[in-house]
Design a protein around this motif. Structure first.
Motif, short mmCIF file in Angstrom:
data_model
loop_
_atom_site.label_atom_id
_atom_site.label_comp_id
_atom_site.label_asym_id
_atom_site.label_seq_id
_atom_site.Cartn_x
_atom_site.Cartn_y
_atom_site.Cartn_z
N LEU A 13 0.83 -1.21 0.00
CA LEU A 13 0.00 0.00 0.00
C LEU A 13 0.86 1.25 0.00
O LEU A 13 0.55 2.22 -0.69
N PHE A 14 1.94 1.23 0.79
CA PHE A 14 2.85 2.37 0.79
C PHE A 14 3.50 2.56 -0.57
O PHE A 14 3.60 3.67 -1.07
N SER A 15 3.95 1.48 -1.20
CA SER A 15 4.61 1.60 -2.49
C SER A 15 3.62 2.02 -3.57
O SER A 15 4.01 2.66 -4.55
N ASP A 16 2.35 1.68 -3.40
CA ASP A 16 1.34 2.07 -4.36
C ASP A 16 1.07 3.58 -4.30
O ASP A 16 0.85 4.22 -5.31
N HIS A 17 1.11 4.13 -3.10
CA HIS A 17 0.80 5.55 -2.93
C HIS A 17 2.03 6.44 -2.85
O HIS A 17 1.95 7.62 -3.13
N LEU A 18 3.16 5.89 -2.43
CA LEU A 18 4.42 6.63 -2.37
C LEU A 18 5.38 5.98 -3.36
O LEU A 18 5.99 4.97 -3.07
N ALA A 19 5.49 6.54 -4.51
CA ALA A 19 6.30 5.94 -5.58
C ALA A 19 7.75 5.76 -5.13
O ALA A 19 8.35 6.65 -4.56
N GLY A 20 8.27 4.57 -5.36
CA GLY A 20 9.66 4.30 -5.07
C GLY A 20 9.92 3.59 -3.77
O GLY A 20 11.02 3.09 -3.54
N PHE A 21 8.94 3.50 -2.88
CA PHE A 21 9.14 2.82 -1.60
C PHE A 21 8.81 1.35 -1.78
O PHE A 21 7.66 0.97 -1.92
N ARG A 22 9.83 0.51 -1.79
CA ARG A 22 9.62 -0.93 -1.94
C ARG A 22 10.39 -1.66 -0.85
O ARG A 22 11.60 -1.62 -0.80
N PHE A 24 9.05 -5.05 0.46
CA PHE A 24 8.87 -6.46 0.12
C PHE A 24 8.51 -6.56 -1.35
O PHE A 24 7.43 -6.17 -1.77
N GLY A 25 9.40 -7.12 -2.14
CA GLY A 25 9.16 -7.23 -3.57
C GLY A 25 8.27 -8.37 -3.97
O GLY A 25 7.68 -8.36 -5.04
N PHE A 26 8.11 -9.37 -3.09
CA PHE A 26 7.33 -10.55 -3.45
C PHE A 26 5.84 -10.26 -3.58
O PHE A 26 5.13 -10.96 -4.29
N VAL A 27 5.34 -9.23 -2.90
CA VAL A 27 3.91 -8.95 -2.96
C VAL A 27 3.49 -8.47 -4.34
O VAL A 27 2.32 -8.58 -4.71
N HIS A 28 4.42 -7.95 -5.11
CA HIS A 28 4.11 -7.51 -6.48
C HIS A 28 3.63 -8.69 -7.32
O HIS A 28 2.78 -8.53 -8.19
N TYR A 29 4.13 -9.88 -7.05
CA TYR A 29 3.76 -11.07 -7.81
C TYR A 29 2.45 -11.69 -7.33
O TYR A 29 1.86 -12.50 -8.02
N LEU A 30 1.99 -11.33 -6.14
CA LEU A 30 0.76 -11.89 -5.58
C LEU A 30 -0.49 -11.12 -5.99
O LEU A 30 -1.60 -11.64 -5.85
N VAL A 31 -0.32 -9.90 -6.46
CA VAL A 31 -1.45 -9.01 -6.75
C VAL A 31 -1.56 -8.80 -8.26
O VAL A 31 -0.57 -8.46 -8.89
N PRO A 32 -2.76 -9.01 -8.83
CA PRO A 32 -2.91 -8.79 -10.27
C PRO A 32 -2.78 -7.32 -10.65
O PRO A 32 -3.15 -6.42 -9.88
N GLY A 33 -2.24 -7.07 -11.81
CA GLY A 33 -2.05 -5.71 -12.29
C GLY A 33 -3.37 -4.96 -12.44
O GLY A 33 -4.37 -5.53 -12.88
N GLY A 34 -3.37 -3.71 -12.06
CA GLY A 34 -4.57 -2.91 -12.13
C GLY A 34 -5.43 -2.94 -10.89
O GLY A 34 -6.36 -2.16 -10.74
N HIS A 35 -5.14 -3.87 -9.99
CA HIS A 35 -5.92 -4.01 -8.75
C HIS A 35 -5.00 -3.98 -7.53
O HIS A 35 -5.20 -4.72 -6.57
N GLU A 36 -4.00 -3.13 -7.59
CA GLU A 36 -2.98 -3.12 -6.54
C GLU A 36 -3.53 -2.73 -5.17
O GLU A 36 -3.28 -3.42 -4.19
#
Length: 61
Positions: A13-22, A24-36
């Protein structure tokens, strides 16, 4: 595991709203694109529910 889901969802949620804050990189693979936002919130809810259920099972024994 439940802690990783909760922290990963919050991090997403932080990386979705604050660009560049990552964190845990694994959650990107668990969530479908467009529905972050909904996917990361779902991870937080799922992790919290999993923690509550396992806590109750642990107390019952």
């Amino acid at each position: 595991m439940s802690c990783a889901l909760v922290v990963g969802g919050i991090s997403g949620l932080f990386s979705d709203h604050l660009a560049g804050f990552r964190l845990f990189g694994f959650v990107h693979y668990l969530v479908p694109g467009g529905h972050e936002t909904a996917g990361y919130a779902g991870l937080v809810v799922l992790g919290t529910a999993l923690a509550v259920v396992t806590g109750r099972i642990g107390r019952a024994r």
